[in-house]
Design a protein around this motif. Structure first.
Motif, PDB file in Angstrom:
ATOM      1  N   ASN A  46      25.906  62.545  96.320  1.00 33.47           N
ATOM      2  CA  ASN A  46      26.813  61.501  95.823  1.00 33.47           C
ATOM      3  C   ASN A  46      28.235  61.682  96.334  1.00 33.47           C
ATOM      4  O   ASN A  46      28.711  62.799  96.482  1.00 33.47           O
ATOM      5  CB  ASN A  46      26.856  61.498  94.289  1.00 33.47           C
ATOM      6  N   GLY A  47      28.904  60.576  96.569  1.00 31.78           N
ATOM      7  CA  GLY A  47      30.321  60.601  96.920  1.00 31.78           C
ATOM      8  C   GLY A  47      30.604  59.931  98.244  1.00 31.78           C
ATOM      9  O   GLY A  47      29.724  59.388  98.913  1.00 31.78           O
ATOM     10  N   ASN A  48      31.887  59.964  98.594  1.00 32.79           N
ATOM     11  CA  ASN A  48      32.369  59.415  99.859  1.00 32.79           C
ATOM     12  C   ASN A  48      32.655  60.578 100.795  1.00 32.79           C
ATOM     13  O   ASN A  48      33.338  61.532 100.424  1.00 32.79           O
ATOM     14  CB  ASN A  48      33.633  58.589  99.635  1.00 32.79           C
ATOM     15  N   PHE A  61      32.077  57.485 108.424  1.00 35.43           N
ATOM     16  CA  PHE A  61      32.135  57.632 106.980  1.00 35.43           C
ATOM     17  C   PHE A  61      30.748  57.369 106.401  1.00 35.43           C
ATOM     18  O   PHE A  61      30.000  56.547 106.923  1.00 35.43           O
ATOM     19  CB  PHE A  61      33.137  56.637 106.372  1.00 35.43           C
ATOM     20  N   GLU A  62      30.443  58.065 105.332  1.00 35.77           N
ATOM     21  CA  GLU A  62      29.172  57.868 104.650  1.00 35.77           C
ATOM     22  C   GLU A  62      29.435  57.912 103.156  1.00 35.77           C
ATOM     23  O   GLU A  62      30.227  58.725 102.679  1.00 35.77           O
ATOM     24  CB  GLU A  62      28.188  58.963 105.072  1.00 35.77           C
ATOM     25  N   SER A  63      28.787  57.027 102.429  1.00 29.70           N
ATOM     26  CA  SER A  63      28.969  56.947 100.986  1.00 29.70           C
ATOM     27  C   SER A  63      27.607  56.875 100.313  1.00 29.70           C
ATOM     28  O   SER A  63      26.739  56.120 100.749  1.00 29.70           O
ATOM     29  CB  SER A  63      29.789  55.694 100.648  1.00 29.70           C
ATOM     30  N   TRP A  64      27.416  57.703  99.267  1.00 26.41           N
ATOM     31  CA  TRP A  64      26.157  57.729  98.515  1.00 26.41           C
ATOM     32  C   TRP A  64      26.449  57.561  97.033  1.00 26.41           C
ATOM     33  O   TRP A  64      27.443  58.092  96.532  1.00 26.41           O
ATOM     34  CB  TRP A  64      25.428  59.058  98.728  1.00 26.41           C
ATOM     35  N   LYS A  65      25.569  56.839  96.348  1.00 27.84           N
ATOM     36  CA  LYS A  65      25.714  56.629  94.913  1.00 27.84           C
ATOM     37  C   LYS A  65      24.342  56.689  94.248  1.00 27.84           C
ATOM     38  O   LYS A  65      23.376  56.092  94.741  1.00 27.84           O
ATOM     39  CB  LYS A  65      26.343  55.266  94.632  1.00 27.84           C
ATOM     40  N   LYS A  66      24.287  57.376  93.113  1.00 28.04           N
ATOM     41  CA  LYS A  66      23.053  57.434  92.337  1.00 28.04           C
ATOM     42  C   LYS A  66      22.906  56.121  91.576  1.00 28.04           C
ATOM     43  O   LYS A  66      23.785  55.727  90.814  1.00 28.04           O
ATOM     44  CB  LYS A  66      23.098  58.609  91.360  1.00 28.04           C
ATOM     45  N   ILE A  67      21.775  55.457  91.776  1.00 28.28           N
ATOM     46  CA  ILE A  67      21.481  54.204  91.089  1.00 28.28           C
ATOM     47  C   ILE A  67      20.677  54.493  89.825  1.00 28.28           C
ATOM     48  O   ILE A  67      20.909  53.902  88.781  1.00 28.28           O
ATOM     49  CB  ILE A  67      20.690  53.236  92.008  1.00 28.28           C
ATOM     50  N   GLU A  71      16.497  56.686  92.453  1.00 32.23           N
ATOM     51  CA  GLU A  71      17.075  55.907  93.556  1.00 32.23           C
ATOM     52  C   GLU A  71      18.527  56.276  93.807  1.00 32.23           C
ATOM     53  O   GLU A  71      19.330  56.367  92.886  1.00 32.23           O
ATOM     54  CB  GLU A  71      16.977  54.414  93.274  1.00 32.23           C
ATOM     55  N   TYR A  72      18.835  56.460  95.095  1.00 31.23           N
ATOM     56  CA  TYR A  72      20.194  56.678  95.578  1.00 31.23           C
ATOM     57  C   TYR A  72      20.427  55.678  96.712  1.00 31.23           C
ATOM     58  O   TYR A  72      19.539  55.451  97.534  1.00 31.23           O
ATOM     59  CB  TYR A  72      20.375  58.094  96.121  1.00 31.23           C
ATOM     60  N   GLN A  89      22.508  51.005 106.319  1.00 31.05           N
ATOM     61  CA  GLN A  89      22.262  51.047 104.882  1.00 31.05           C
ATOM     62  C   GLN A  89      21.091  51.987 104.675  1.00 31.05           C
ATOM     63  O   GLN A  89      20.116  51.948 105.429  1.00 31.05           O
ATOM     64  CB  GLN A  89      21.906  49.666 104.340  1.00 31.05           C
ATOM     65  N   MET A  90      21.203  52.837 103.641  1.00 31.82           N
ATOM     66  CA  MET A  90      20.154  53.820 103.389  1.00 31.82           C
ATOM     67  C   MET A  90      19.781  53.793 101.914  1.00 31.82           C
ATOM     68  O   MET A  90      20.628  53.535 101.064  1.00 31.82           O
ATOM     69  CB  MET A  90      20.647  55.214 103.786  1.00 31.82           C
ATOM     70  N   SER A  91      18.530  54.084 101.633  1.00 28.78           N
ATOM     71  CA  SER A  91      18.057  54.203 100.258  1.00 28.78           C
ATOM     72  C   SER A  91      17.117  55.386 100.160  1.00 28.78           C
ATOM     73  O   SER A  91      16.212  55.533 100.979  1.00 28.78           O
ATOM     74  CB  SER A  91      17.284  52.951  99.830  1.00 28.78           C
ATOM     75  N   LEU A  92      17.346  56.214  99.181  1.00 29.45           N
ATOM     76  CA  LEU A  92      16.423  57.289  98.816  1.00 29.45           C
ATOM     77  C   LEU A  92      15.744  56.808  97.549  1.00 29.45           C
ATOM     78  O   LEU A  92      16.417  56.605  96.532  1.00 29.45           O
ATOM     79  CB  LEU A  92      17.199  58.563  98.493  1.00 29.45           C
ATOM     80  N   ILE A  93      14.433  56.586  97.600  1.00 29.03           N
ATOM     81  CA  ILE A  93      13.763  56.079  96.407  1.00 29.03           C
ATOM     82  C   ILE A  93      12.433  56.797  96.171  1.00 29.03           C
ATOM     83  O   ILE A  93      11.786  57.250  97.106  1.00 29.03           O
ATOM     84  CB  ILE A  93      13.545  54.546  96.444  1.00 29.03           C
ATOM     85  N   ALA A  94      12.072  56.870  94.894  1.00 28.57           N
ATOM     86  CA  ALA A  94      10.800  57.482  94.497  1.00 28.57           C
ATOM     87  C   ALA A  94      10.177  56.625  93.401  1.00 28.57           C
ATOM     88  O   ALA A  94      10.040  57.063  92.263  1.00 28.57           O
ATOM     89  CB  ALA A  94      11.027  58.904  94.008  1.00 28.57           C
TER      90      ALA A  94
END
Length: 165
Positions: A46-48, A61-67, A71-72, A89-94
């Protein structure tokens, strides 16, 4: 001014990403057992982040947020002379207890899926052998920095990011 606008755009894009996961089971994996189910916390991503080992004249630059717990959402872009030259655009999902990484550029109609091949407390590796490059995407933390590597058997690109506010 364009840089600030793009950072705001990245933050908004990640914030506006909708939760599409349907399950709440999380997955943990090792290289030998990528689908073993136990609680997983990927909050370290998470973070910028700003890339510190970029090519001269470029800023990434890369930015991640926990949904949710399964899912991130991530967004990455590279600037050169104030213009955006690439973005993803990226998504980490389970959704069903098995983690996948989805990556989409503006040129692609649908995201490319990478399947989990290794997961540790501060590292994950995803693989897709059906494409030429990258076949593998790896993220990990080390000394407060976010590191990443995209690779196939012939080529490897390393990324090092520091957290920004």
């Amino acid at each position: 001014m364009k840089r600030i606008g793009l950072l705001v755009y990245a933050a908004v894009a990640v914030s506006c990403h909708q939760n599409t996961s349907t399950g709440t089971t999380e997955t943990s994996a090792t290289a030998s057992e990528p689908t073993e189910e136990v609680a997983v916390n990927l909050d370290w991503i998470n973070g910028n982040w700003k890339r510190t080992n970029d090519n001269k004249g470029k800023q990434t630059f890369e930015s991640w947020k926990k949904i949710s717990t399964t899912e991130y959402a991530g967004f990455s872009f590279t600037l050169q002379k104030g213009d955006t030259i690439s973005q993803e655009q990226m998504s980490l999902i389970a959704p069903n207890g098995k983690w996948s990484l989805f990556v989409k550029t503006p040129d692609e109609k649908r995201p490319i899926e990478f399947k989990l091949s290794a997961l540790r407390s501060n590292e994950f590796v995803f693989t897709n052998d059906s494409i030429d490059f990258p076949k593998q995407i790896q993220y990990w933390t080390e000394s407060g920095k976010l590191k990443a590597k995209v690779s196939n058997k012939d080529m490897e690109i390393s990324f090092e990011f520091e957290k920004i506010q």
